[in-house]
Design an enzyme around this catalytic site. Structure first.
Site, PDB file in Angstrom:
ATOM      1  N   TYR A  23       3.708   4.641   8.572  1.00  0.00           N
ATOM      2  CA  TYR A  23       4.893   4.147   8.423  1.00  0.00           C
ATOM      3  C   TYR A  23       5.963   4.765   7.222  1.00  0.00           C
ATOM      4  O   TYR A  23       7.376   4.083   7.655  1.00  0.00           O
ATOM      5  CB  TYR A  23       4.673   3.148   7.050  1.00  0.00           C
ATOM      6  CG  TYR A  23       2.788   2.648   7.255  1.00  0.00           C
ATOM      7  CD1 TYR A  23       2.759   1.190   8.430  1.00  0.00           C
ATOM      8  CD2 TYR A  23       2.089   3.067   6.772  1.00  0.00           C
ATOM      9  CE1 TYR A  23       1.451   0.710   8.646  1.00  0.00           C
ATOM     10  CE2 TYR A  23       0.450   2.583   6.704  1.00  0.00           C
ATOM     11  CZ  TYR A  23       0.670   1.822   8.014  1.00  0.00           C
ATOM     12  OH  TYR A  23      -0.706   0.856   7.755  1.00  0.00           O
ATOM     13  N   ALA A  77      -2.747  -5.825   6.507  1.00  0.00           N
ATOM     14  CA  ALA A  77      -3.769  -6.103   7.120  1.00  0.00           C
ATOM     15  C   ALA A  77      -4.428  -7.911   7.514  1.00  0.00           C
ATOM     16  O   ALA A  77      -5.390  -7.057   8.191  1.00  0.00           O
ATOM     17  CB  ALA A  77      -4.714  -5.232   6.080  1.00  0.00           C
TER      18      ALA A  77
HETATM   19  C1  DQA Z   1       1.254  -2.911   9.477  1.00  0.00           C
HETATM   20  C2  DQA Z   1      -0.273  -2.452  10.153  1.00  0.00           C
HETATM   21  C3  DQA Z   1      -1.570  -2.918   9.963  1.00  0.00           C
HETATM   22  O1  DQA Z   1      -3.089  -3.338  10.509  1.00  0.00           O
HETATM   23  C4  DQA Z   1      -2.155  -2.528   8.150  1.00  0.00           C
HETATM   24  O2  DQA Z   1      -2.742  -3.026   7.871  1.00  0.00           O
HETATM   25  C5  DQA Z   1      -0.586  -2.652   7.900  1.00  0.00           C
HETATM   26  C6  DQA Z   1       0.701  -2.617   8.650  1.00  0.00           C
HETATM   27  C7  DQA Z   1       2.158  -2.075  10.755  1.00  0.00           C
HETATM   28  O3  DQA Z   1       2.856  -2.658   9.989  1.00  0.00           O
HETATM   29  O4  DQA Z   1       2.272  -1.702  11.020  1.00  0.00           O
HETATM   30  O5  DQA Z   1      -0.736  -2.491   6.533  1.00  0.00           O
HETATM   31  O6  DQA Z   1       0.711  -4.120   9.582  1.00  0.00           O
END
Ligand code: DQA
Length: 147
Positions: A23, A77
């Protein structure tokens, strides 16, 4: 000025320290500050909210009707699990741009499906924090806000 809600879901408060290899190192505050500043450039009044609670997010989507012209949504999520969030979006009939920092389609199979995508204007995934800027550009154009 057209108002836009930037709504972030569960665990996104930990941005910057949460799995930075996935991220990035940008914090939620960095993302929100950027959204407010870029929104201003585009003639948008950006209001930011993050919650780890599905019901709080649903309430925020309901409250957005009549308050905001559109929503930038990273549901975290809940994207992959929440029919209730999808129903909330369908109920308010506001333009929603779905954003993900990571490319959910290149990750685990359970992340490939989005309950949000069918009721969103579109989805932006895989461009990190820049995705929020792109989403604001889409909404500015969609709402006819001069940039
Ligand atoms: C997310 C991708 C989702 O799968 C994950 O659960 C997140 C972050 C992203 O920004 O890449 O919490 O939404």
């Amino acid at each position: 000025m057209t108002s836009i809600l930037v709504l972030n879901g569960p665990n996104l408060n930990l941005l910057g320290t949460r799995q930075p290899e996935v991220y990035g190192r940008t914090t939620l505050k960095d993302v929100e500050d950027m959204c407010v500043a870029r929104g201003k450039d585009m003639g948008l009044d950006v209001v930011c909210l993050q919650s780890n609670h599905e019901g709080v997010m649903i309430d925020a989507i309901h409250a957005a009707k009549g308050t905001h012209g559109g929503i930038v949504l990273n549901a975290g999520a809940y994207t992959h699990t929440s029919v209730a969030l999808r129903d909330a979006i369908a109920s308010v009939e506001l333009p929603v741009v779905e954003v993900h920092l990571s490319n959910i389609h290149a990750r685990e199979p359970f992340r490939h499906h989005s309950h949000i995508a069918p009721v969103a204007l579109g989805q932006i995934a895989g461009f990190g924090a820049q995705g929020y800027d792109l989403a604001l550009q889409v909404l500015a154009e969609h709402l006819g806000t001069p940039s």
